[in-house]
Design a protein around this motif. Structure first.
Motif, PDB file in Angstrom:
ATOM      1  N   TYR A  62      54.601  47.884  41.243  1.00  0.00           N
ATOM      2  CA  TYR A  62      53.626  48.113  43.178  1.00  0.00           C
ATOM      3  C   TYR A  62      52.701  47.988  42.543  1.00  0.00           C
ATOM      4  CZ  TYR A  62      52.747  49.030  47.098  1.00  0.00           C
ATOM      5  OH  TYR A  62      52.087  49.067  49.385  1.00  0.00           O
ATOM      6  N   ALA A  63      51.649  49.112  41.780  1.00  0.00           N
ATOM      7  CA  ALA A  63      50.396  49.508  41.417  1.00  0.00           C
ATOM      8  C   ALA A  63      49.706  48.058  40.567  1.00  0.00           C
ATOM      9  CB  ALA A  63      50.477  50.719  40.980  1.00  0.00           C
ATOM     10  N   PHE A  64      50.333  48.074  39.620  1.00  0.00           N
ATOM     11  CA  PHE A  64      49.456  46.901  39.082  1.00  0.00           C
ATOM     12  C   PHE A  64      49.677  45.248  38.627  1.00  0.00           C
ATOM     13  CE2 PHE A  64      49.504  51.328  37.305  1.00  0.00           C
ATOM     14  CZ  PHE A  64      47.648  51.401  37.197  1.00  0.00           C
ATOM     15  N   THR A  65      51.041  44.943  38.667  1.00  0.00           N
ATOM     16  CA  THR A  65      51.401  43.765  38.513  1.00  0.00           C
ATOM     17  C   THR A  65      52.005  43.166  39.932  1.00  0.00           C
ATOM     18  OG1 THR A  65      52.923  44.459  37.310  1.00  0.00           O
ATOM     19  CG2 THR A  65      51.055  43.978  36.184  1.00  0.00           C
ATOM     20  N   ASN A  66      51.820  43.668  40.929  1.00  0.00           N
ATOM     21  CA  ASN A  66      53.108  43.399  41.973  1.00  0.00           C
ATOM     22  C   ASN A  66      52.152  42.130  42.602  1.00  0.00           C
ATOM     23  OD1 ASN A  66      49.606  44.228  42.676  1.00  0.00           O
ATOM     24  ND2 ASN A  66      50.921  42.951  45.082  1.00  0.00           N
ATOM     25  N   THR A  67      51.667  40.612  42.237  1.00  0.00           N
ATOM     26  CA  THR A  67      51.741  39.679  41.739  1.00  0.00           C
ATOM     27  C   THR A  67      52.643  38.215  41.005  1.00  0.00           C
ATOM     28  OG1 THR A  67      49.335  39.110  41.071  1.00  0.00           O
ATOM     29  CG2 THR A  67      49.385  39.875  43.287  1.00  0.00           C
ATOM     30  N   SER A  89      37.101  41.948  43.148  1.00  0.00           N
ATOM     31  CA  SER A  89      38.705  43.069  43.730  1.00  0.00           C
ATOM     32  C   SER A  89      39.279  41.419  43.655  1.00  0.00           C
ATOM     33  CB  SER A  89      38.058  43.704  44.846  1.00  0.00           C
ATOM     34  OG  SER A  89      37.813  43.054  46.348  1.00  0.00           O
ATOM     35  N   GLY A  90      39.926  42.045  43.554  1.00  0.00           N
ATOM     36  CA  GLY A  90      42.412  40.897  43.702  1.00  0.00           C
ATOM     37  C   GLY A  90      42.279  41.152  45.145  1.00  0.00           C
ATOM     38  N   SER A  91      42.657  40.129  46.196  1.00  0.00           N
ATOM     39  CA  SER A  91      43.345  40.510  46.961  1.00  0.00           C
ATOM     40  C   SER A  91      44.215  41.270  47.853  1.00  0.00           C
ATOM     41  CB  SER A  91      42.711  39.199  48.090  1.00  0.00           C
ATOM     42  OG  SER A  91      44.302  38.233  47.631  1.00  0.00           O
ATOM     43  N   GLU A  92      45.250  41.184  46.322  1.00  0.00           N
ATOM     44  CA  GLU A  92      46.480  41.438  46.768  1.00  0.00           C
ATOM     45  C   GLU A  92      46.484  43.720  46.165  1.00  0.00           C
ATOM     46  OE1 GLU A  92      48.272  40.240  48.664  1.00  0.00           O
ATOM     47  OE2 GLU A  92      46.375  39.233  48.642  1.00  0.00           O
ATOM     48  N   ASP A  93      45.176  43.445  45.890  1.00  0.00           N
ATOM     49  CA  ASP A  93      45.201  45.192  44.278  1.00  0.00           C
ATOM     50  C   ASP A  93      45.684  46.106  45.535  1.00  0.00           C
ATOM     51  OD1 ASP A  93      44.529  47.265  43.091  1.00  0.00           O
ATOM     52  OD2 ASP A  93      42.279  46.588  42.265  1.00  0.00           O
ATOM     53  N   HIS A  94      47.035  46.467  44.964  1.00  0.00           N
ATOM     54  CA  HIS A  94      47.546  47.392  45.760  1.00  0.00           C
ATOM     55  C   HIS A  94      46.530  48.937  44.724  1.00  0.00           C
ATOM     56  CE1 HIS A  94      51.716  45.597  46.174  1.00  0.00           C
ATOM     57  NE2 HIS A  94      50.721  45.365  47.496  1.00  0.00           N
ATOM     58  N   ARG A 125      32.344  40.371  45.527  1.00  0.00           N
ATOM     59  CA  ARG A 125      33.315  39.303  45.038  1.00  0.00           C
ATOM     60  C   ARG A 125      35.461  39.139  45.835  1.00  0.00           C
ATOM     61  NH1 ARG A 125      30.161  34.780  41.307  1.00  0.00           N
ATOM     62  NH2 ARG A 125      28.200  35.022  42.393  1.00  0.00           N
ATOM     63  N   GLU A 126      35.147  38.919  46.200  1.00  0.00           N
ATOM     64  CA  GLU A 126      37.176  38.970  46.245  1.00  0.00           C
ATOM     65  C   GLU A 126      37.797  37.947  45.920  1.00  0.00           C
ATOM     66  OE1 GLU A 126      40.626  39.945  49.575  1.00  0.00           O
ATOM     67  OE2 GLU A 126      38.774  41.050  50.007  1.00  0.00           O
ATOM     68  N   TYR A 127      39.077  37.797  45.479  1.00  0.00           N
ATOM     69  CA  TYR A 127      39.291  36.496  44.227  1.00  0.00           C
ATOM     70  C   TYR A 127      41.010  36.928  45.238  1.00  0.00           C
ATOM     71  CZ  TYR A 127      36.167  35.629  40.946  1.00  0.00           C
ATOM     72  OH  TYR A 127      34.477  35.016  41.378  1.00  0.00           O
ATOM     73  N   ASP A 128      41.057  35.928  46.320  1.00  0.00           N
ATOM     74  CA  ASP A 128      42.414  35.702  46.383  1.00  0.00           C
ATOM     75  C   ASP A 128      44.079  35.100  45.270  1.00  0.00           C
ATOM     76  OD1 ASP A 128      41.695  35.627  48.930  1.00  0.00           O
ATOM     77  OD2 ASP A 128      41.656  33.357  49.122  1.00  0.00           O
ATOM     78  N   GLY A 129      44.568  36.458  45.891  1.00  0.00           N
ATOM     79  CA  GLY A 129      45.916  36.247  45.035  1.00  0.00           C
ATOM     80  C   GLY A 129      46.326  36.964  43.982  1.00  0.00           C
ATOM     81  N   TYR A 130      45.140  37.630  43.473  1.00  0.00           N
ATOM     82  CA  TYR A 130      45.056  39.216  42.057  1.00  0.00           C
ATOM     83  C   TYR A 130      45.600  40.364  43.005  1.00  0.00           C
ATOM     84  CZ  TYR A 130      43.568  34.839  39.334  1.00  0.00           C
ATOM     85  OH  TYR A 130      43.355  33.645  38.685  1.00  0.00           O
ATOM     86  N   ALA A 131      45.959  40.784  41.310  1.00  0.00           N
ATOM     87  CA  ALA A 131      46.499  42.153  41.498  1.00  0.00           C
ATOM     88  C   ALA A 131      44.954  43.124  40.834  1.00  0.00           C
ATOM     89  CB  ALA A 131      47.877  42.207  40.743  1.00  0.00           C
ATOM     90  N   LEU A 161      44.088  42.033  36.940  1.00  0.00           N
ATOM     91  CA  LEU A 161      43.506  41.067  37.091  1.00  0.00           C
ATOM     92  C   LEU A 161      42.879  40.331  35.735  1.00  0.00           C
ATOM     93  CD1 LEU A 161      40.433  39.946  39.695  1.00  0.00           C
ATOM     94  CD2 LEU A 161      40.355  39.722  37.337  1.00  0.00           C
ATOM     95  N   PRO A 162      42.439  41.261  34.622  1.00  0.00           N
ATOM     96  CA  PRO A 162      42.428  40.905  33.474  1.00  0.00           C
ATOM     97  C   PRO A 162      43.450  40.137  33.032  1.00  0.00           C
ATOM     98  CG  PRO A 162      40.894  42.762  33.977  1.00  0.00           C
ATOM     99  CD  PRO A 162      41.982  42.876  34.843  1.00  0.00           C
ATOM    100  N   ALA A 163      44.297  40.269  33.172  1.00  0.00           N
ATOM    101  CA  ALA A 163      46.025  40.227  32.349  1.00  0.00           C
ATOM    102  C   ALA A 163      46.390  38.679  33.113  1.00  0.00           C
ATOM    103  CB  ALA A 163      46.264  40.925  31.682  1.00  0.00           C
ATOM    104  N   GLN A 164      45.479  38.289  34.429  1.00  0.00           N
ATOM    105  CA  GLN A 164      46.335  37.290  35.572  1.00  0.00           C
ATOM    106  C   GLN A 164      46.398  36.322  35.347  1.00  0.00           C
ATOM    107  OE1 GLN A 164      46.642  38.646  39.683  1.00  0.00           O
ATOM    108  NE2 GLN A 164      47.781  37.107  40.372  1.00  0.00           N
ATOM    109  N   GLN A 165      46.857  35.321  35.036  1.00  0.00           N
ATOM    110  CA  GLN A 165      46.394  34.027  34.827  1.00  0.00           C
ATOM    111  C   GLN A 165      45.448  33.220  35.474  1.00  0.00           C
ATOM    112  OE1 GLN A 165      49.542  31.064  35.845  1.00  0.00           O
ATOM    113  NE2 GLN A 165      48.339  29.191  34.855  1.00  0.00           N
ATOM    114  N   GLY A 166      44.219  32.648  35.071  1.00  0.00           N
ATOM    115  CA  GLY A 166      43.038  32.037  35.705  1.00  0.00           C
ATOM    116  C   GLY A 166      42.391  33.138  35.608  1.00  0.00           C
ATOM    117  N   TRP A 167      42.611  34.507  34.754  1.00  0.00           N
ATOM    118  CA  TRP A 167      40.956  35.219  34.723  1.00  0.00           C
ATOM    119  C   TRP A 167      39.430  34.717  33.976  1.00  0.00           C
ATOM    120  CZ3 TRP A 167      39.104  36.448  29.813  1.00  0.00           C
ATOM    121  CH2 TRP A 167      39.861  35.854  28.876  1.00  0.00           C
TER     122      TRP A 167
END
Length: 228
Positions: free
Chosen positions: A111-116, A169-174, A197-203, A206-212
């Motif tokens: 929930y805190a780190f990888t919700n997407t 920031s990531g738009s989905e960061d909890h 800058r805000e990136y849509d869909g990122y938790a 973010l540095p480990a998410q596809q598209g980083w």
């Protein structure tokens, strides 16, 4: 080319560790000689708590430009979205946790780190990266806004000599939602560059998410263009 650009970011990144928030400035002081020893001021990049440390280093005159990614707030930022409360509740539910390392369950960590992320990828990242949360850092961040005088995460928001700063920031960061990044950025009243800058869909992770890689290119382009 991407490998070279990514290496440039890794080489410039500063994310000091700290046993608790009382050591935040000490960590920055320890990092500072390494930064100052270089042939020219580096680009400083920090994630999460490292984002707050990055702001502190920048405020103290280090760095040619800086990027705070999914940054923990500096002193005076009072925005507390519900998702942040829920993410940090396992640690903040008891004052006794201020002096403890608190493990998070997989569900709490996701929930805190990888919700997407899907469960399989989130579990793999949990096994690789999850460690007990340091209660001192979280409690110190909360108490900084209620204790008299400058606390460890204080920066001078009117420091005109500060190098340019970009919040990402990531738009989905909890745990460090965009509202926190926007509030932190708005606190700066100095006559220098502060952008977000805000990136849509990122938790938060973010540095480990596809598209980083594209985000890494974006922030490096920004930092190189604004380096003083």
């Amino acid at each position: 080319m991407r490998e070279n650009r990514t290496s440039a970011i890794a080489g410039a990144a500063v994310s000091p560790s700290a046993a608790d928030v009382r050591r935040a400035r000490t960590s920055c002081v320890v990092a500072a000689p390494s930064i100052a020893a270089g042939p020219e001021p580096p680009i400083i990049i920090g994630h999460s708590a490292g984002g707050a440390f990055t702001q502190i280093l920048l405020d103290h005159g280090f760095g040619a430009a800086a990027v705070a990614m999914n940054s923990a707030p500096t002193e005076g930022v009072r925005v507390v979205p519900f998702s942040q409360v829920k993410s940090t509740f396992p640690v903040l539910k008891s004052p006794a946790n201020r002096h403890k390392a608190i493990p998070l369950s997989f569900d709490e960590w996701k929930y805190a780190f990888t919700n997407t992320f899907d469960d399989a990828e989130a579990r793999a990242l949990h096994e690789r990266y999850a460690i007990p949360a340091n209660g001192g850092i979280l409690w110190g961040s909360v108490l900084a806004n209620f204790q008299p005088g400058h606390q460890d995460t204080w920066v001078d928001y009117r420091n005109d000599a500060r190098a340019p700063l970009l919040f990402v920031s990531g738009s989905e960061d909890h745990i460090m939602p965009p509202e926190v990044q926007r509030s932190n950025a708005k606190h700066y009243k100095s006559n220098t560059v502060t952008e977000i800058r805000e990136y849509d869909g990122y938790a938060h992770l973010l540095p480990a998410q596809q598209g980083w890689q594209q985000i890494a290119d974006d922030v490096l382009d920004w930092a190189l263009a604004h380096a003083s």
